[in-house]
Write a protein that holds these residues in place. Structure first.
Motif, short mmCIF file in Angstrom:
data_model
loop_
_atom_site.label_atom_id
_atom_site.label_comp_id
_atom_site.label_asym_id
_atom_site.label_seq_id
_atom_site.Cartn_x
_atom_site.Cartn_y
_atom_site.Cartn_z
N ASN A 130 0.84 -1.18 0.00
CA ASN A 130 0.00 0.00 0.00
C ASN A 130 0.89 1.25 0.00
O ASN A 130 1.36 1.68 1.05
CB ASN A 130 -0.91 -0.03 1.23
CG ASN A 130 -1.89 1.12 1.24
OD1 ASN A 130 -1.75 2.10 0.51
ND2 ASN A 130 -2.90 1.01 2.09
N LEU A 131 1.12 1.84 -1.16
CA LEU A 131 1.98 3.01 -1.28
C LEU A 131 1.37 4.25 -0.62
O LEU A 131 2.09 5.18 -0.27
CB LEU A 131 2.27 3.31 -2.75
CG LEU A 131 3.15 2.28 -3.47
CD1 LEU A 131 3.23 2.58 -4.95
CD2 LEU A 131 4.54 2.25 -2.85
N GLN A 132 0.06 4.27 -0.44
CA GLN A 132 -0.60 5.42 0.19
C GLN A 132 -0.27 5.50 1.67
O GLN A 132 -0.36 6.56 2.27
CB GLN A 132 -2.12 5.32 0.02
CG GLN A 132 -2.57 5.18 -1.42
CD GLN A 132 -2.08 6.29 -2.33
OE1 GLN A 132 -2.08 7.44 -1.94
NE2 GLN A 132 -1.64 5.95 -3.52
N GLN A 133 0.12 4.37 2.27
CA GLN A 133 0.45 4.34 3.70
C GLN A 133 1.83 3.72 3.89
O GLN A 133 2.01 2.80 4.67
CB GLN A 133 -0.61 3.56 4.46
CG GLN A 133 -1.97 4.24 4.38
CD GLN A 133 -3.06 3.45 5.05
OE1 GLN A 133 -3.08 2.23 5.05
NE2 GLN A 133 -4.02 4.16 5.62
N ASP A 134 2.81 4.29 3.20
CA ASP A 134 4.19 3.79 3.24
C ASP A 134 4.92 4.40 4.43
O ASP A 134 5.14 5.61 4.49
CB ASP A 134 4.91 4.13 1.94
CG ASP A 134 6.33 3.59 1.90
OD1 ASP A 134 6.76 2.94 2.86
OD2 ASP A 134 7.02 3.84 0.90
N HIS A 135 5.27 3.56 5.39
CA HIS A 135 6.04 3.97 6.55
C HIS A 135 7.32 3.13 6.66
O HIS A 135 7.82 2.89 7.76
CB HIS A 135 5.21 3.84 7.83
CG HIS A 135 3.94 4.61 7.80
ND1 HIS A 135 3.91 5.99 7.89
CD2 HIS A 135 2.65 4.22 7.66
CE1 HIS A 135 2.66 6.40 7.83
NE2 HIS A 135 1.88 5.35 7.67
N SER A 192 -1.97 2.89 10.46
CA SER A 192 -1.33 1.99 9.49
C SER A 192 0.14 1.74 9.81
O SER A 192 0.91 1.37 8.94
CB SER A 192 -1.48 2.55 8.08
OG SER A 192 -0.71 3.74 7.95
N ASN A 199 0.66 -2.42 6.36
CA ASN A 199 0.39 -3.04 5.06
C ASN A 199 -0.68 -4.13 5.14
O ASN A 199 -0.49 -5.25 4.69
CB ASN A 199 1.68 -3.61 4.48
CG ASN A 199 1.57 -3.86 2.99
OD1 ASN A 199 1.07 -3.03 2.26
ND2 ASN A 199 2.03 -5.02 2.55
N SER A 228 5.42 -0.10 8.22
CA SER A 228 4.16 -0.17 7.48
C SER A 228 3.38 -1.41 7.89
O SER A 228 3.88 -2.53 7.79
CB SER A 228 4.44 -0.23 5.98
OG SER A 228 5.08 0.93 5.54
N ASP A 282 -2.77 7.92 12.65
CA ASP A 282 -2.43 6.97 11.59
C ASP A 282 -2.33 5.57 12.19
O ASP A 282 -1.39 5.26 12.92
CB ASP A 282 -1.10 7.37 10.94
CG ASP A 282 -0.83 6.59 9.67
OD1 ASP A 282 -1.50 5.57 9.44
OD2 ASP A 282 0.07 7.00 8.91
#
Length: 138
Positions: free
Chosen positions: A8-13, A100, A19, A17, A98
């Motif tokens: 999930n690139l929208q929630q990249d940590h 995620s 994910n 992540s 967040d």
């Protein structure tokens, strides 16, 4: 990145992540692991032979604390801030949390203990030396 696991690139940590609960990275193929029972030269050592990395497993563990921080389960240090206040163009504040992010716990399966090396410090000598010096005037 593991090409077989959608990321999930929208929630990249990065490593933190969540994910959707799927570990998005490839495990390095370690054959051996050296463990110490503390962080100095007086530590016992244990060399372990590991099973292949195809058997390694990662599970997400760790949720945000009451302040909104992801805290390391062992050291209690803050790994990542997951809560923030966002201001819009009218200067209206909105709290954002967040969910995620997570800390991943990796399980390495041990095939066998290859070698154990106990600490070779003669503690009796060390304590005798210390007690002799306790009586020395400054």
């Amino acid at each position: 990145m593991n090409p077989e696991v959608p990321f999930n690139l929208q929630q990249d940590h990065g490593l933190y992540s969540l994910n959707d609960g799927k570990f998005p990275f490839v495990f390095k193929s370690y054959k051996y692991m050296l463990l110490r029972n503390k962080r100095d030269a007086t530590a016992d050592l244990m060399l372990l032979e590991l099973f292949p990395s195809t058997l390694f497993k990662a599970i997400p563990e760790g949720k945000l604390n009451e302040k909104g921080d992801l805290v390391d389960r062992d050291t209690q240090k803050i790994l990542l801030h997951g809560k923030d206040t966002i201001l819009d163009k009218d200067m209206t504040e909105t709290e954002f949390t967040d969910t995620s992010i997570t800390q991943w716990i990796i399980f390495y399966y041990v095939r066998k203990v290859v070698k154990y090396v106990p600490c070779n410090v003669d503690w009796n000598t060390v304590f005798d030396f210390l007690s002799e010096n306790d009586n020395v005037d400054d």
